[in-house]
Write an enzyme that holds these catalytic residues in place. Structure first.
Site, PDB file in Angstrom:
ATOM      1  N   GLU A  62      85.688  11.806 -13.672  1.00 34.73           N
ATOM      2  CA  GLU A  62      84.626  12.447 -14.461  1.00 34.73           C
ATOM      3  C   GLU A  62      84.361  13.872 -13.970  1.00 34.73           C
ATOM      4  OE1 GLU A  62      80.890  10.257 -14.836  1.00 34.73           O
ATOM      5  OE2 GLU A  62      79.864  12.150 -15.211  1.00 34.73           O
TER       6      GLU A  62
ATOM      7  N   SER B 202      85.407   2.091  -8.774  1.00 37.57           N
ATOM      8  CA  SER B 202      84.284   2.251  -9.697  1.00 37.57           C
ATOM      9  C   SER B 202      83.099   2.850  -8.951  1.00 37.57           C
ATOM     10  CB  SER B 202      83.915   0.891 -10.296  1.00 37.57           C
ATOM     11  OG  SER B 202      82.656   0.958 -10.911  1.00 37.57           O
ATOM     12  N   SER B 203      82.836   4.108  -9.212  1.00 38.56           N
ATOM     13  CA  SER B 203      81.772   4.830  -8.489  1.00 38.56           C
ATOM     14  C   SER B 203      80.438   4.087  -8.601  1.00 38.56           C
ATOM     15  CB  SER B 203      81.647   6.249  -9.053  1.00 38.56           C
ATOM     16  OG  SER B 203      80.463   6.850  -8.630  1.00 38.56           O
ATOM     17  N   ASN B 204      80.060   3.730  -9.823  1.00 41.64           N
ATOM     18  CA  ASN B 204      78.727   3.127  -9.981  1.00 41.64           C
ATOM     19  C   ASN B 204      78.639   1.775  -9.280  1.00 41.64           C
ATOM     20  OD1 ASN B 204      78.459   0.821 -12.236  1.00 41.64           O
ATOM     21  ND2 ASN B 204      80.172   2.171 -12.760  1.00 41.64           N
TER      22      ASN B 204
ATOM     23  N   HIS C  65      86.982  12.445  -8.357  1.00 43.11           N
ATOM     24  CA  HIS C  65      86.633  11.442  -9.380  1.00 43.11           C
ATOM     25  C   HIS C  65      86.978  12.003 -10.756  1.00 43.11           C
ATOM     26  CE1 HIS C  65      84.313   8.889 -12.069  1.00 43.11           C
ATOM     27  NE2 HIS C  65      84.315   7.975 -11.101  1.00 43.11           N
TER      28      HIS C  65
ATOM     29  N   CYS D 234      82.489   8.695 -22.836  1.00 41.92           N
ATOM     30  CA  CYS D 234      81.126   8.238 -23.099  1.00 41.92           C
ATOM     31  C   CYS D 234      80.286   9.412 -23.607  1.00 41.92           C
ATOM     32  CB  CYS D 234      80.501   7.680 -21.819  1.00 41.92           C
ATOM     33  SG  CYS D 234      78.771   7.221 -22.081  1.00 41.92           S
TER      34      CYS D 234
ATOM     35  N   CYS E 168      77.756  -1.303 -19.767  1.00 45.94           N
ATOM     36  CA  CYS E 168      76.821  -0.365 -20.382  1.00 45.94           C
ATOM     37  C   CYS E 168      77.352  -0.058 -21.781  1.00 45.94           C
ATOM     38  CB  CYS E 168      76.800   0.921 -19.556  1.00 45.94           C
ATOM     39  SG  CYS E 168      78.446   1.664 -19.487  1.00 45.94           S
TER      40      CYS E 168
HETATM   41  O1  0CJ Z   1      82.081   7.799 -15.752  1.00 42.86           O
HETATM   42  C1  0CJ Z   1      81.695   6.988 -16.565  1.00 42.86           C
HETATM   43  C2  0CJ Z   1      81.574   7.420 -17.921  1.00 42.86           C
HETATM   44  C3  0CJ Z   1      81.353   5.591 -16.197  1.00 42.86           C
HETATM   45  C4  0CJ Z   1      82.227   4.572 -16.803  1.00 42.86           C
HETATM   46  C5  0CJ Z   1      81.886   3.177 -16.385  1.00 42.86           C
HETATM   47  O2  0CJ Z   1      82.069   2.872 -15.083  1.00 42.86           O
HETATM   48  P1  0CJ Z   1      83.434   2.978 -14.266  1.00 42.86           P
HETATM   49  O3  0CJ Z   1      83.393   1.973 -13.215  1.00 42.86           O
HETATM   50  O4  0CJ Z   1      84.588   2.943 -15.197  1.00 42.86           O
HETATM   51  O5  0CJ Z   1      83.381   4.455 -13.733  1.00 42.86           O
HETATM   52  P2  0CJ Z   1      82.704   5.134 -12.478  1.00 42.86           P
HETATM   53  O6  0CJ Z   1      83.746   5.223 -11.422  1.00 42.86           O
HETATM   54  O7  0CJ Z   1      82.360   6.513 -12.995  1.00 42.86           O
HETATM   55  O8  0CJ Z   1      81.495   4.397 -12.080  1.00 42.86           O
HETATM   56 FE1  F3S Z   2      78.309   6.133 -20.086  1.00 37.72          FE
HETATM   57 FE2  F3S Z   2      76.747   5.648 -18.061  1.00 37.72          FE
HETATM   58 FE3  F3S Z   2      78.275   3.822 -18.957  1.00 37.72          FE
HETATM   59  S1  F3S Z   2      77.783   7.554 -18.510  1.00 37.72           S
HETATM   60  S2  F3S Z   2      80.054   4.862 -19.685  1.00 37.72           S
HETATM   61  S3  F3S Z   2      76.602   4.742 -20.106  1.00 37.72           S
HETATM   62  S4  F3S Z   2      77.862   4.167 -16.840  1.00 37.72           S
END
Ligand code: 0CJ
Ligand code: F3S
Length: 332
Positions: free
Chosen positions: A137, A233-235, A135, A107, A23
């Site tokens: 964030e 990685s949450s997403n 987490h 971000c 992203c």
């Molecule tokens: O929290 C974020 C700004 C997402 C960053 C991109 O994904 P990732 O895998 O580093 O983090 P998540 O565990 O939050 O999905």
């Molecule tokens: Fe930001 Fe969403 Fe990527 S919050 S880091 S655009 S997964």
């Protein structure tokens, strides 16, 4: 004599999700580490994994980045970068106290949620932050207004939530949650607190949403969905859940093609492939290659959205890159 045609083997195909992978926030954060290494030299300290991806972290380590969990581990006078997931204000304060130069790769869409939290706390709202306990964030966002924020970790957690004044309650969320599960949590919260107000704009970011929409489109047709991404990685983890929820018979998360188990392919004719927002596409290419050597050569794109959003580099880095460019210009 006419030959009896032998039954044709089931056609093997791959459904490849679009969008998938990086992203705008991840792209910016990874480039920020690379540019910082070029600009200031090694080592650059990074507090927490810059993004939750093993391959990205290992690659940046080889280039001279040092990943630490706490600012206290960074030697005084060094440069420390904050990860894409964001940090609490206390972390900024600690870095300043230790005389560290900081580059904030949070971000901008996480920063937006931090600002919402600060504003609602100033107006003395109780803030119900939907997110996963522990987490990074969630820790960062909660740190913006610890006295006003209560974490709600999914629909089952709603029954435990208490507020001071149920006429002044707002919900916010982590950016990388399952959209459907979050809506379920919100519905339950609204039953309990009918005057609950919603965030001014979506907190679950565009990238998280688009990757889930694409997986839903392919899920029902896929016997197996392979999600490329790391376990923390949450997403990425959410994409596995969404695939199963959309009707995929089976779904797995892998960091690398080598982690795919041949047994998963038994009786499978359609494989869906996608990746989390922190995953470089080279890893997806590895999976497609692995599949093609097993007869899955036909790849169809399942396109759910176009993405064109980009973010500029962290301001501290832009300032120094500009200063260097100006110095070089005046020396010519
Ligand atoms: O929290 C974020 C700004 C997402 C960053 C991109 O994904 P990732 O895998 O580093 O983090 P998540 O565990 O939050 O999905
Ligand atoms: Fe930001 Fe969403 Fe990527 S919050 S880091 S655009 S997964």
């Amino acid at each position: 004599m006419t030959a009896t045609p032998s039954p044709s083997p089931t056609a093997k195909r791959v459904l490849l999700a679009a969008p998938r992978g990086y992203c705008a926030g991840v792209d910016r954060a990874v480039i920020a580490v690379e540019k910082a290494l070029e600009q200031y030299g090694s080592p650059i300290y990074v507090r927490h994994e810059i993004v939750h991806n093993k391959y990205v972290v290992q690659t940046l380590e080889r280039k001279g980045a040092i990943f630490v969990e706490e600012t206290a581990e960074v030697p005084e006078g060094s440069i420390v970068m904050f990860s894409a997931h964001g940090v609490a204000p206390t972390v900024h304060a600690e870095a300043a106290e230790r005389g560290l130069a900081t580059i904030d790769a949070t971000c901008p869409l996480v920063t937006k949620v931090h600002k919402e939290a600060v504003r609602f706390a100033q107006d003395d709202y109780d803030i119900l932050l939907i997110g996963h306990e522990g987490h990074e964030e969630v820790i960062g966002t909660s740190g913006e207004a610890p006295d006003h924020i209560t974490l709600v970790d999914g629909p089952e957690d709603v029954e435990n939530v208490e507020v001071r004044d149920d006429s002044k309650v707002v919900w916010l969320s982590q950016t990388t949650l399952s959209v459907d599960e979050t809506m379920e949590t919100v519905d339950r919260l609204k039953e309990k607190f009918p005057q609950l107000i919603s965030p001014p704009s979506d907190d679950i970011c565009y990238a998280t949403q688009n990757r889930q929409i694409a997986v839903k489109q392919m899920g029902g047709q896929a016997d197996l969905v392979i999600v490329v991404g790391s376990k923390n990685s949450s997403n990425s983890v959410r994409l596995v859940e969404v695939a199963l929820g959309a009707g995929a018979r089976d779904a797995h998360l892998v960091d690398f093609a080598e982690e795919i188990d041949e047994a998963w392919l038994e009786g499978v004719s359609t494989v869906g492939v996608t990746s989390g927002a922190s995953v470089p596409d080279v890893l997806v290419e590895g999976v497609l290659e692995w599949l093609s050597t097993r007869g899955f050569e036909d790849v169809e794109l399942v396109k759910a959205a176009e993405e064109s959003i980009t973010f500029s580099l962290p301001k501290e880095l832009r300032r120094d890159l500009r200063a260097e460019a100006a110095a070089l210009g005046s020396a010519e």
